[in-house]
Design a protein around this motif. Structure first.
Motif, PDB file in Angstrom:
ATOM      1  N   ALA A 104       0.834  -1.209   0.000  1.00 18.30           N
ATOM      2  CA  ALA A 104       0.000   0.000   0.000  1.00 18.30           C
ATOM      3  C   ALA A 104       0.865   1.254   0.000  1.00 18.30           C
ATOM      4  CB  ALA A 104      -0.932  -0.017   1.209  1.00 18.30           C
ATOM      5  N   GLY A 105       1.939   1.255   0.815  1.00 16.64           N
ATOM      6  CA  GLY A 105       2.818   2.419   0.860  1.00 16.64           C
ATOM      7  C   GLY A 105       3.564   2.633  -0.445  1.00 16.64           C
ATOM      8  N   ALA A 106       4.056   1.547  -1.045  1.00 16.80           N
ATOM      9  CA  ALA A 106       4.798   1.668  -2.305  1.00 16.80           C
ATOM     10  C   ALA A 106       3.885   2.129  -3.437  1.00 16.80           C
ATOM     11  CB  ALA A 106       5.449   0.336  -2.652  1.00 16.80           C
ATOM     12  N   SER A 107       2.658   1.605  -3.471  1.00 19.12           N
ATOM     13  CA  SER A 107       1.714   2.011  -4.513  1.00 19.12           C
ATOM     14  C   SER A 107       1.282   3.463  -4.330  1.00 19.12           C
ATOM     15  CB  SER A 107       0.495   1.088  -4.496  1.00 19.12           C
ATOM     16  OG  SER A 107       0.861  -0.253  -4.764  1.00 19.12           O
ATOM     17  N   LEU A 108       1.152   3.895  -3.087  1.00 21.42           N
ATOM     18  CA  LEU A 108       0.811   5.299  -2.827  1.00 21.42           C
ATOM     19  C   LEU A 108       1.938   6.227  -3.285  1.00 21.42           C
ATOM     20  CD1 LEU A 108      -1.146   7.350  -1.607  1.00 21.42           C
ATOM     21  CD2 LEU A 108      -0.034   6.972   0.613  1.00 21.42           C
ATOM     22  N   LEU A 109       3.172   5.841  -3.029  1.00 26.78           N
ATOM     23  CA  LEU A 109       4.309   6.643  -3.505  1.00 26.78           C
ATOM     24  C   LEU A 109       4.392   6.629  -5.035  1.00 26.78           C
ATOM     25  CD1 LEU A 109       7.098   5.675  -0.938  1.00 26.78           C
ATOM     26  CD2 LEU A 109       5.857   7.839  -1.104  1.00 26.78           C
ATOM     27  N   ALA A 110       4.061   5.488  -5.641  1.00 23.45           N
ATOM     28  CA  ALA A 110       4.051   5.420  -7.108  1.00 23.45           C
ATOM     29  C   ALA A 110       3.010   6.382  -7.677  1.00 23.45           C
ATOM     30  CB  ALA A 110       3.760   3.995  -7.560  1.00 23.45           C
ATOM     31  N   PHE A 111       1.879   6.518  -6.987  1.00 25.71           N
ATOM     32  CA  PHE A 111       0.857   7.487  -7.398  1.00 25.71           C
ATOM     33  C   PHE A 111       1.380   8.921  -7.283  1.00 25.71           C
ATOM     34  CE2 PHE A 111      -2.367  10.378  -5.608  1.00 25.71           C
ATOM     35  CZ  PHE A 111      -3.173  10.546  -6.722  1.00 25.71           C
ATOM     36  N   ILE A 112       2.077   9.231  -6.191  1.00 28.18           N
ATOM     37  CA  ILE A 112       2.600  10.589  -5.968  1.00 28.18           C
ATOM     38  C   ILE A 112       3.697  10.922  -6.970  1.00 28.18           C
ATOM     39  CG2 ILE A 112       3.811  12.066  -4.318  1.00 28.18           C
ATOM     40  CD1 ILE A 112       2.387  10.541  -2.079  1.00 28.18           C
ATOM     41  N   PHE A 113       4.566   9.947  -7.249  1.00 27.34           N
ATOM     42  CA  PHE A 113       5.715  10.203  -8.118  1.00 27.34           C
ATOM     43  C   PHE A 113       5.324  10.387  -9.581  1.00 27.34           C
ATOM     44  CE2 PHE A 113       8.637   7.791  -4.969  1.00 27.34           C
ATOM     45  CZ  PHE A 113       8.702   8.930  -4.186  1.00 27.34           C
ATOM     46  N   THR A 114       4.086  10.065  -9.958  1.00 30.54           N
ATOM     47  CA  THR A 114       3.659  10.317 -11.339  1.00 30.54           C
ATOM     48  C   THR A 114       3.505  11.808 -11.632  1.00 30.54           C
ATOM     49  OG1 THR A 114       1.333  10.029 -10.671  1.00 30.54           O
ATOM     50  CG2 THR A 114       2.474   8.094 -11.571  1.00 30.54           C
ATOM     51  N   PHE A 115       3.525  12.645 -10.570  1.00 32.96           N
ATOM     52  CA  PHE A 115       3.333  14.085 -10.759  1.00 32.96           C
ATOM     53  C   PHE A 115       4.649  14.875 -10.697  1.00 32.96           C
ATOM     54  CE2 PHE A 115      -0.711  12.516  -9.093  1.00 32.96           C
ATOM     55  CZ  PHE A 115      -1.605  13.038 -10.014  1.00 32.96           C
ATOM     56  N   ILE A 116       5.759  14.216 -10.428  1.00 34.97           N
ATOM     57  CA  ILE A 116       7.034  14.929 -10.367  1.00 34.97           C
ATOM     58  C   ILE A 116       7.730  14.788 -11.725  1.00 34.97           C
ATOM     59  CG2 ILE A 116       7.191  14.437  -7.892  1.00 34.97           C
ATOM     60  CD1 ILE A 116       9.398  12.473  -8.487  1.00 34.97           C
ATOM     61  N   PRO A 117       8.742  15.639 -12.019  1.00 37.61           N
ATOM     62  CA  PRO A 117       9.375  15.610 -13.345  1.00 37.61           C
ATOM     63  C   PRO A 117       9.882  14.216 -13.728  1.00 37.61           C
ATOM     64  CG  PRO A 117      10.064  17.557 -12.155  1.00 37.61           C
ATOM     65  CD  PRO A 117       9.256  16.735 -11.188  1.00 37.61           C
ATOM     66  N   PHE A 118       9.436  13.772 -14.895  1.00 41.49           N
ATOM     67  CA  PHE A 118       9.779  12.445 -15.407  1.00 41.49           C
ATOM     68  C   PHE A 118      10.761  12.554 -16.568  1.00 41.49           C
ATOM     69  CE2 PHE A 118       8.865   8.889 -18.316  1.00 41.49           C
ATOM     70  CZ  PHE A 118       9.102   7.813 -17.480  1.00 41.49           C
ATOM     71  N   TYR A 119      10.566  13.557 -17.422  1.00 40.55           N
ATOM     72  CA  TYR A 119      11.436  13.785 -18.577  1.00 40.55           C
ATOM     73  C   TYR A 119      11.669  15.287 -18.689  1.00 40.55           C
ATOM     74  CZ  TYR A 119      13.543  12.646 -23.076  1.00 40.55           C
ATOM     75  OH  TYR A 119      14.441  12.453 -24.106  1.00 40.55           O
ATOM     76  N   LEU A 170      -3.574   2.370 -12.156  1.00 39.42           N
ATOM     77  CA  LEU A 170      -3.249   1.065 -11.576  1.00 39.42           C
ATOM     78  C   LEU A 170      -2.698   1.211 -10.158  1.00 39.42           C
ATOM     79  CD1 LEU A 170      -1.604  -0.669 -14.679  1.00 39.42           C
ATOM     80  CD2 LEU A 170      -3.842  -1.174 -13.683  1.00 39.42           C
ATOM     81  N   SER A 171      -1.954   2.268  -9.904  1.00 37.42           N
ATOM     82  CA  SER A 171      -1.415   2.491  -8.561  1.00 37.42           C
ATOM     83  C   SER A 171      -2.534   2.778  -7.567  1.00 37.42           C
ATOM     84  CB  SER A 171      -0.414   3.647  -8.586  1.00 37.42           C
ATOM     85  OG  SER A 171       0.673   3.357  -9.427  1.00 37.42           O
ATOM     86  N   ILE A 172      -3.534   3.566  -7.984  1.00 32.00           N
ATOM     87  CA  ILE A 172      -4.674   3.847  -7.098  1.00 32.00           C
ATOM     88  C   ILE A 172      -5.420   2.557  -6.767  1.00 32.00           C
ATOM     89  CG2 ILE A 172      -6.881   5.055  -6.920  1.00 32.00           C
ATOM     90  CD1 ILE A 172      -5.728   7.227  -8.707  1.00 32.00           C
ATOM     91  N   ALA A 173      -5.682   1.744  -7.792  1.00 34.17           N
ATOM     92  CA  ALA A 173      -6.391   0.481  -7.565  1.00 34.17           C
ATOM     93  C   ALA A 173      -5.585  -0.452  -6.668  1.00 34.17           C
ATOM     94  CB  ALA A 173      -6.693  -0.195  -8.901  1.00 34.17           C
ATOM     95  N   ALA A 174      -4.259  -0.487  -6.848  1.00 38.05           N
ATOM     96  CA  ALA A 174      -3.412  -1.356  -6.026  1.00 38.05           C
ATOM     97  C   ALA A 174      -3.432  -0.928  -4.568  1.00 38.05           C
ATOM     98  CB  ALA A 174      -1.983  -1.351  -6.569  1.00 38.05           C
ATOM     99  N   VAL A 175      -3.452   0.387  -4.302  1.00 34.96           N
ATOM    100  CA  VAL A 175      -3.516   0.860  -2.915  1.00 34.96           C
ATOM    101  C   VAL A 175      -4.775   0.339  -2.229  1.00 34.96           C
ATOM    102  CG1 VAL A 175      -3.778   2.901  -1.463  1.00 34.96           C
ATOM    103  CG2 VAL A 175      -2.127   2.919  -3.314  1.00 34.96           C
ATOM    104  N   VAL A 176      -5.910   0.427  -2.916  1.00 27.61           N
ATOM    105  CA  VAL A 176      -7.185  -0.034  -2.332  1.00 27.61           C
ATOM    106  C   VAL A 176      -7.141  -1.529  -2.041  1.00 27.61           C
ATOM    107  CG1 VAL A 176      -9.661  -0.267  -2.741  1.00 27.61           C
ATOM    108  CG2 VAL A 176      -8.473   1.807  -3.468  1.00 27.61           C
ATOM    109  N   LEU A 177      -6.618  -2.315  -2.976  1.00 25.88           N
ATOM    110  CA  LEU A 177      -6.600  -3.768  -2.790  1.00 25.88           C
ATOM    111  C   LEU A 177      -5.598  -4.188  -1.727  1.00 25.88           C
ATOM    112  CD1 LEU A 177      -6.901  -5.023  -6.477  1.00 25.88           C
ATOM    113  CD2 LEU A 177      -8.684  -4.828  -4.745  1.00 25.88           C
ATOM    114  N   TYR A 178      -4.459  -3.506  -1.646  1.00 24.50           N
ATOM    115  CA  TYR A 178      -3.488  -3.840  -0.600  1.00 24.50           C
ATOM    116  C   TYR A 178      -4.031  -3.516   0.795  1.00 24.50           C
ATOM    117  CZ  TYR A 178       0.366  -4.868  -3.810  1.00 24.50           C
ATOM    118  OH  TYR A 178       1.177  -5.455  -4.753  1.00 24.50           O
ATOM    119  N   VAL A 179      -4.901  -2.524   0.886  1.00 23.41           N
ATOM    120  CA  VAL A 179      -5.512  -2.198   2.182  1.00 23.41           C
ATOM    121  C   VAL A 179      -6.569  -3.232   2.544  1.00 23.41           C
ATOM    122  CG1 VAL A 179      -6.940  -0.528   3.413  1.00 23.41           C
ATOM    123  CG2 VAL A 179      -5.002   0.259   2.051  1.00 23.41           C
ATOM    124  N   LEU A 180      -7.397  -3.625   1.584  1.00 28.13           N
ATOM    125  CA  LEU A 180      -8.406  -4.666   1.854  1.00 28.13           C
ATOM    126  C   LEU A 180      -7.701  -5.990   2.163  1.00 28.13           C
ATOM    127  CD1 LEU A 180     -11.064  -3.882  -0.894  1.00 28.13           C
ATOM    128  CD2 LEU A 180     -11.165  -3.328   1.546  1.00 28.13           C
TER     129      LEU A 180
END
Length: 238
Positions: free
Chosen positions: A14-29, A71-81
């Motif tokens: 859940a923590g890794a997927s949440l960070l993956a969601f956050i990191f999609t908004f920081i500079p990638f290229y 996919l990261s949002i969905a993974a966070v929900v499933l890892y919590v359940l």
């Protein structure tokens, strides 16, 4: 489906997927003017040189970047359940799919980025701009790898050393349904009653055991009759 229990939460996933969601908004290229161009243009034009720099986050990079976000949002929900083997398997599959989509985003690229790279190459300005992937890519790869491996981290580390679980850890998340406690080990077992195996009982009559009787010999007038052998002697034949 089992009742929800907070101890079933895969905190690592859940923590890794949440960070993956956050990191999609920081500079990638990034397309950034380097120090050489800044020095040539002088201090008066440094602001203009800074405007020539641009960056794109993963979510704005292309379709696969948006897919990593979803996919990261969905993974966070499933890892919590995470209260059944099926949910655990789906959550792990989503993390693997997010990792694949990240590399697809890198392969497919972005139209604006490709156009900027072409202009830089045409005008031979590659020595004045720094073009390439930024910190967002590195961070995204790290957290997605942790999310994919979170099942094993949760089973062998979190449950064992944090929750002090005495249950044997599962080896892989792709087993649906619980394993039966009564397993067939190839050895036939005797029926038991109160923990003791029962031997086969003898037939009884009026409460007394019946003993098997040997076959009786035929008798005549109270005397046993001996069977006579019929012999045939070839020497007596005339």
């Amino acid at each position: 489906m089992n009742k929800f229990d907070w101890k079933n939460i895969n905190f690592v996933g859940a923590g890794a997927s949440l960070l993956a969601f956050i990191f999609t908004f920081i500079p990638f290229y990034t397309v950034k003017a380097n120090s050489t161009l800044m020095a040539l243009m002088g201090s008066s034009s440094s602001a203009y040189a800074s405007q020539m720099s641009a960056s794109k986050s993963l979510v704005a990079f292309n379709f696969f970047g948006v897919l990593v976000l979803l996919l990261s949002i969905a993974a966070v929900v499933l890892y919590v359940l995470n209260n059944s083997d099926l949910i655990t398997m789906i959550a792990t599959c989503l993390s693997v799919l997010s990792f694949v989509c990240l590399f697809l985003a890198m392969i497919v690229g972005n139209g604006d980025v490709k156009e900027a790279k072409n202009i830089i190459q045409i005008y031979n300005m590659s020595g004045y701009f720094k073009v390439g992937f930024s910190a967002g890519l590195v961070l995204e790869i790290i957290v997605l790898i942790i999310a994919v491996a979170s099942f094993w981290i949760n089973e062998f580390v979190i449950k064992k050393f944090v929750f002090k679980s005495t249950e044997a850890p599962k080896l892989h998340p792709f087993s649906i349904g619980s394993v039966s406690k009564n397993q067939f080990n190839g050895n036939a077992q005797q029926p038991q009653f109160n923990g003791y195996a029962q031997a086969p009982q003898q037939p009884q009559f009026n409460g007394q055991p019946v003993q098997p009787q040997a076959p009786q010999q035929p008798q005549f007038n109270g005397q046993p009759v001996q069977p006579q052998q019929n012999q045939f002697n070839n020497n007596n034949m005339q």
